[in-house]
Structures are given as C-alpha cells and as structure tokens.
Enzyme design. Structure first.
Site, mmCIF file in Angstrom:
data_model
loop_
_atom_site.group_PDB
_atom_site.id
_atom_site.type_symbol
_atom_site.label_atom_id
_atom_site.label_comp_id
_atom_site.label_asym_id
_atom_site.label_seq_id
_atom_site.Cartn_x
_atom_site.Cartn_y
_atom_site.Cartn_z
ATOM 1 N N GLU A 10 0.817 -1.218 0.000
ATOM 2 C CA GLU A 10 0.000 0.000 0.000
ATOM 3 C C GLU A 10 0.848 1.264 0.000
ATOM 4 O O GLU A 10 0.760 2.097 0.914
ATOM 5 C CB GLU A 10 -0.972 -0.011 1.178
ATOM 6 C CG GLU A 10 -2.026 -1.088 1.038
ATOM 7 C CD GLU A 10 -3.193 -0.929 1.984
ATOM 8 O OE1 GLU A 10 -3.039 -0.269 3.026
ATOM 9 O OE2 GLU A 10 -4.268 -1.466 1.680
ATOM 10 N N GLU B 153 -6.580 -7.955 -1.018
ATOM 11 C CA GLU B 153 -7.003 -8.040 0.378
ATOM 12 C C GLU B 153 -8.495 -7.745 0.462
ATOM 13 O O GLU B 153 -9.011 -6.882 -0.262
ATOM 14 C CB GLU B 153 -6.297 -7.006 1.251
ATOM 15 C CG GLU B 153 -4.836 -7.206 1.462
ATOM 16 C CD GLU B 153 -4.252 -6.126 2.378
ATOM 17 O OE1 GLU B 153 -4.996 -5.499 3.162
ATOM 18 O OE2 GLU B 153 -3.043 -5.885 2.284
HETATM 19 C C1 GAL Z 1 -4.519 -2.906 4.582
HETATM 20 C C2 GAL Z 1 -3.076 -3.296 4.792
HETATM 21 C C3 GAL Z 1 -2.958 -4.556 5.606
HETATM 22 C C4 GAL Z 1 -3.845 -4.478 6.815
HETATM 23 C C5 GAL Z 1 -5.263 -4.229 6.367
HETATM 24 C C6 GAL Z 1 -6.260 -4.162 7.482
HETATM 25 O O1 GAL Z 1 -4.687 -1.581 4.269
HETATM 26 O O2 GAL Z 1 -2.424 -3.497 3.565
HETATM 27 O O3 GAL Z 1 -1.606 -4.714 5.986
HETATM 28 O O4 GAL Z 1 -3.413 -3.468 7.657
HETATM 29 O O5 GAL Z 1 -5.318 -3.002 5.698
HETATM 30 O O6 GAL Z 1 -7.558 -3.942 6.987
#
Ligand code: GAL
Length: 678
Positions: free
Chosen positions: A155, A314
């Site tokens: 990110e 994710e």
């Molecule tokens: C994302 C990040 C992850 C984790 C996740 C939690 O933005 O890449 O490492 O923190 O959020 O929702």
C-alpha cells in the site's frame, strides 16, 4: 483473448496475508495452518509483507530458513506463495543507523521510528538497504516452485518533505521546464503576488507553514510525489526483474487513492491488485449503495491495466478494526462481495488476514482463523464454502468485462480541481461525480469501464468525461477523434478550463478546441449553496433537479435539449448536443440529479444503439468475455429474493443448473451463467 494471470494454477486464486513470522515459536500452529488452509480451499498465501525484521534482525544478519520451510510446506500441500518485498515497514536498526530514511512531514519535521509505510521516497540510504534485503530475499527464494508473484512493498502512499525530496523536486522541475526558470515562471503565473523566481534553488515544496498560493506549484508537487513513488516502484521492479525474470510483480493499490496516479504506476506492473474494505451495513448507506461504490472501485482499478483481469489482494473475511464502527459482515456477504469482485474482473479472492495475531494493532481485525483457533466458526465455514464455489469458476479465468461505455477518471485532473481556489471545497466532489456517472450507467444496464482520458476509447459506444477541468496536451484531440470516428461523447460543466500547469485557456471554456467541438462556451459558473436548487427542463416537458453547479452557456452551434428553469439564467441552455463527424458531442452544463443524467444517457445509448440489460433495483449484472465464451454474473444485494431475466440461456457454474427465462436470486444470491454460444 484469454489473459490468464497464473496459467500454471488455472484456478481462481484463493488466499490471503499469512504471517508465520509472528508464530515462529509455535510450530504446532504453523502445522495446523496448512491443514486448515487445505480444508478452506486456500491455494495461495501472501508471505512476508512486514517481515523485514524477521529476515534481517540486525543489519547484515539474514534469516530466510523459516521462510523457505514455510514455502516448502505450503507448496507440498498445493498452496502457492505470493511473496512481498518487506519494505512496507522498516526495522528499528534501519531508522537508528540511517535517520534520512525517515520521512519529514509537511512542516519539514522528521518523523520518529515506528508505524509503517513511511520511508522517504528519495533516500539513497533507504534504497541501499532495500536493495540489500530484496536481493538477499530473491536469491533465497529464486527457483522455488511455489513462488508465483512478487508483491512490491505494501500500500505505497503518502509524501515526504525532507531536504532530499525537496532537491529531487527541484531536479524534477528542471527536467520538466528544460532547466529554464522563466518557463516555470510563465507556467505558474509567478508575477502574481511577487512570486517570480530567479533560480530553481528558490523553489520550495508547498510546506504546511509556507507558500501555498502558487496553484501550479501545488499541482507540480502532487505530480512529483506520485512520479517519485513511481520511481521507487521502478527501482524495486527492476531489481526483481534482474533477479527472478520469470516472476511477475504487482503492488496492492488502495481504491481511488488520492495522491498516487495509478494509471502511471500500473505501467511498471505485470498485473494490478487492490485492497477492498467496503463499509457494509452502515447507518448511512444501503447494501446496494455500498455494493455500487465497490463495483466502481473495481472498475477504477481494472481501468489502470485494461484488457486483463485484476487481483483482489485483500478483503476481510469478517470485519475490520479501523472503520469508525467495525460491524460484522452479515452471513452471505463475504460470498456476495467476493463474487462481485470476480464479476467485475478479478481472478483472485484474497484476505487480510489468514490468522489473527495475539497482539498489537491488528489483533482484533477479522481473519479466517480466530483466536479460538479452530475451523468451527461461522467465518471459517463461509470461507470454506466460498473456496468450493471459486473452484467452479475456473472457466471464467482470463476473461475481461465486456464494457460498452467508459467514464473518464484522471488523478491529475482530480488534483487540479481540488487544488484550484474557487467553487466550493465541500461540493466539488470530483471522485463522487465520476462514480455517480458510473452508477447511472450501471443502473441503465450497461457494463462500464473507468479509464484514463488517454486510454484507447475506440471500443466504446459511449464515453463520459465528467468535470474534465484540466486538458493535458493531446487530450482534446484524442476525444475529438473518438467522437468524429462515431463515438458518443458527453462533457459536463467544468470542462477544459486549464492546461497541464493549471493555466487557464484563453478565448472561452472548454478550451483547446473543445469550444468548436461542443459548439458552445461557458461564460460563467455559478456555485450554489447546498440548499439552492435549479432545474433543467427538457423539450418533452420533463424537469430534473440541479444542485451545486450551473454554467451559463453561450451556444453557438449546437442543438439545445434542455434549459434552466430558474434564476437570472432561466430559459438559457443547460444540455446540448452537436454532431461531430460520425458521432456526437453532448454537453451537460450543470450538476443534474441522477435521474436526469440517466435520461440523458438513455438518449445517448439509443443513439449509439447500445444493448442494455436493465436489472431490478438492488441487483447488478456484469459480463465477462474471453472472446469465445461470455459469462453473465447476476448479484442480488438485497435481503429479499429477486427474480431476474437473464440476458441469454446457459448453465449456472455455481449450481450446474440450466438457466432459461428467469433466475431466482435469493437474499445476497449470485448466479454465474456460462452463456450458450449463439
Ligand atoms: C490494509 C493493509 C494490511 C492491513 C489491512 C487491514 O490496508 O495493507 O496490511 O493493515 O489493511 O484492513
């Protein structure tokens, strides 16, 4: 036309962030993880996202054995590895030994060690250390049969105001203005308020406590920051390419992230991916509204690398821990939102995170495996059931959404609109406006892409360019060519005001030749107070509400389709149309309510002869095609069963049933129809 992201796997990737580095003292848990992953239909794990201090606990001391043994065990069990470069967070020794790697904030204050995603984008010391760890890591895993993808850092985002970045900014400006400070002075209109520079050394970044009145400088800083991050991505990508030439690379994007131009960043990536965390079941939005916003975000991301699938890198299997209210996703929503991602062009469903950590910031963030540690949870069962569904969707892999319309979105245009002093900061809302056009077209039953104004537009029946305030060189020409070649092109208020340096076009907006193309110019722009309203009356008598912005148009050579209902510009034109070569150019001079835009787009689509598949309220249809086979996705975002009429007969890949005249979609139900060939 199939563009498989991972031909060696030939399955929808199902996995997520996995942090064995937090559990190295619990070999029993690491064993159990693999067993549970198999049970849940997991075929990929994203390793090492923040593992720098596990790999290199002290400068120059490396440990990769644990990683290799995890990768081996996963691979032996049919689970592939997406491997991150660990540069998303720095070990304490690095900040201690090389303070220049720490960012400076907008006041020029050096940050302290801690947190993540905060390295200086320019620092040679940071790059040296990053190079060392990336090289060592790549050498350690090179040739591992389980390794399928590099995940560059995590990110990426933010900005740095340190002296190194300030110097780098000056170098960037020297390049951009051919080392001629007078060119910069002209482009930034620096005679205003005595801002004239006599050397590049005098140019400072727009610090919070310093000069912010030069709009061109602020814009250039935004562009520089994005470019500099791009340089960083290139640096990691290049290293990885040298070390493991056969392994593709991505980095995980964040929705319509404000400060990075993903269209540019994507050029250095083999595939694009993003992290999706919609606020389902909130008190301000309905499920279908949240779903529509998410569909838009998917379209933005896939538009950064058109013509191939993207990755959902994710998503949460249950809840997050950083929304203002961290509500559980209701049963069925994991499946619905994951299949929505596939419907919109993803070939992967990945989670953050596989297993909840015991401590620290994300200990209560949702995961497939809870602190309870077993498969006997609602979340686990939903993940496992989804894993089984995803296996059935292998035929869809490599196909892409079949979009007939496109909405243009551009980061630099966004910065220019947000950065100009004028209108109303609270209602400019460029991104929301772009999204609303996407949503209006979706409601009309048209698959829509969201792409850069520089994208190839030739395949679209309709292109909408909302609030295209900034025209970089060549853009007006590109759009004109699209219309002249038979496209239907829609502009709105705030089109073509400024050039690439935010200097206004002279001789009437929209500039750069668009005045002639649209057959009009905008003499004034009225900013309304939130409670103010105007209206647009069309020739058939229908009236649609207008809020926020009204342009007073001088029409020279265009058909007037609607006029204002109120105020001192009542009866003057607000919506127009003009023929252009084989196509047409429409201009909507005010912020029309959604139904009004739908009415305009309906006419545009009729003119273009575009086939539409309108869907009942709260449902969505998406179409993916690989040139030989088309897949129709029907999603019900409501809590009631809905009967829909499919676009064509075929077989539902999820149930194996034949589909003919109608499909009943249960609450949060989905059908994926492999359509019969015609
Ligand atoms: C994302 C990040 C992850 C984790 C996740 C939690 O933005 O890449 O490492 O923190 O959020 O929702």
């Amino acid at each position: 036309m199939k563009k498989m992201l991972f031909p060696q796997i030939a399955q929808v990737l199902h996995g997520g962030d996995y942090n064995p580095d937090q559990w190295l003292d619990r070999p029993d848990i690491l064993e159990e993880d693999v067993r549970l992953m198999k049970e849940a239909g997991i075929n990929t794990a994203t390793l090492g996202v923040f593992a720098w201090s596990a790999y290199e606990p002290k400068e120059g001391k490396f440990h990769f054995d644990w990683l290799l043994s995890v990768m081996d065990r996963l691979y032996q069990n049919g689970i592939y590895t997406v491997l991150a470069t660990p540069t998303g967070a720095k070990p304490a020794w690095l900040d201690e030994n090389y303070p220049e790697a720490l960012r400076c904030d907008a006041n020029g204050m050096r940050l302290r060690h801690g947190n993540r995603h905060n390295h200086c984008l320019t620092s040679p010391a940071f790059r040296r250390q990053a190079e060392v760890i990336i090289k060592r890591l790549a050498e350690a895993v090179k040739g591992h049969p389980g390794l399928i993808l590099w995940h560059i850092s995590n990110e990426l985002g933010g900005e740095c105001f340190c002296p190194l970045c300030a110097d780098q900014f000056r170098n960037y400006l020297r390049q951009r203005f051919g080392n001629d400070i007078e060119k910069l002075n002209k482009a930034w209109w620096t005679d205003f308020w005595s801002h004239h520079y006599t050397s590049f050394e005098q140019v400072e970044p727009p610090y919070a406590n310093g000069e912010r009145s030069i709009i061109g400088l602020n814009q250039a800083w935004r562009e520089f920051t994005s470019w500099n991050m791009g340089q960083y991505v290139k640096f990691e990508r290049q290293l990885l390419r040298e070390l493991t030439p056969d392994i593709p690379a991505t980095t995980n994007f964040m929705q319509v992230y404000p400060t990075l131009d993903y269209h540019e960043l994507a050029k250095d990536l083999d595939m694009v991916s993003w992290d999706s965390y919609p606020r389902y079941h909130s008190d301000t939005e309905s499920m279908p509204e949240t779903a529509a916003e998410t569909a838009f975000a998917h379209a933005v991301i896939r538009g950064t690398k058109p013509g191939q699938p993207f990755m959902l890198m994710e998503s949460t299997p249950s809840l997050v821990n950083w929304h203002s209210f961290n509500k559980l996703r209701r049963p069925g929503v994991l499946r619905l939102s994951s299949l929505q991602a596939i419907a919109c062009g993803a070939d992967t469903v990945q989670y953050f995170q596989w297993r909840k950590g015991r401590g620290s910031f994300e200990q209560f963030h949702g995961a497939v495996i809870d602190h309870l540690g077993t498969d006997d949870t609602r979340t686990f069962r939903e993940v496992a059931a989804l894993g089984a569904d995803l296996k059935k969707l292998a035929p869809v892999l490599g196909s892409v959404p079949e979009a007939k319309a496109a909405v243009l979105y551009d980061w630099s245009n966004r910065w220019a609109i947000e950065g100009m002093a004028g209108m109303a900061a609270s209602t400019k809302q460029y991104v929301r406006t772009v999204m609303e056009q996407y949503e209006a077209l979706s409601r009309l039953g048209v698959e829509t892409d969201v792409v850069s104004p520089e994208a190839d537009l030739s395949g679209y029946d309709l292109v909408v360019a909302p609030m295209l305030y900034q025209l970089k060189p060549g853009r007006a020409e590109h759009l004109r060519a699209y219309a002249k070649n038979g496209g239907v092109l829609v502009f709105t208020y705030l089109t073509g005001y400024v050039d690439e340096n935010t200097l206004c076009f002279l001789g009437g907006f929209p500039g750069d030749g668009l005045k002639e193309l649209t057959g009009l110019y905008s003499e004034e722009l009225d900013t309304l107070y939130p409670a103010d309203r105007n209206g647009a009356r069309f020739e058939d008598g229908s009236v649609f509400e207008i809020r926020d912005y009204c342009e007073i148009l001088k029409v020279q050579d265009a058909e007037v389709l609607a006029s204002y209902t109120d105020d001192f510009y009542a009866e003057t034109p607000v919506v127009t149309r003009k023929k252009a070569g084989n196509g047409s150019v429409w201009y909507v001079g005010a912020r029309l309510e959604a139904r009004g835009m739908e009415a305009v787009y309906s006419r545009c689509l009729d003119e273009a002869g575009t086939v539409r598949i309108p869907m009942p309220e709260g449902t969505e249809a998406h179409f993916r095609s690989n040139g030989e086979q088309r897949f129709a996705f029907y999603l019900n975002h409501t809590e009631e069963p809905v009967t829909i009429t499919p676009a064509a007969e075929g077989t539902d890949l999820l149930t194996g049933r034949r589909v003919k005249d109608s499909i009943v979609l249960e609450k949060y139900g989905v059908a994926v129809v492999a359509e019969d060939a015609v």
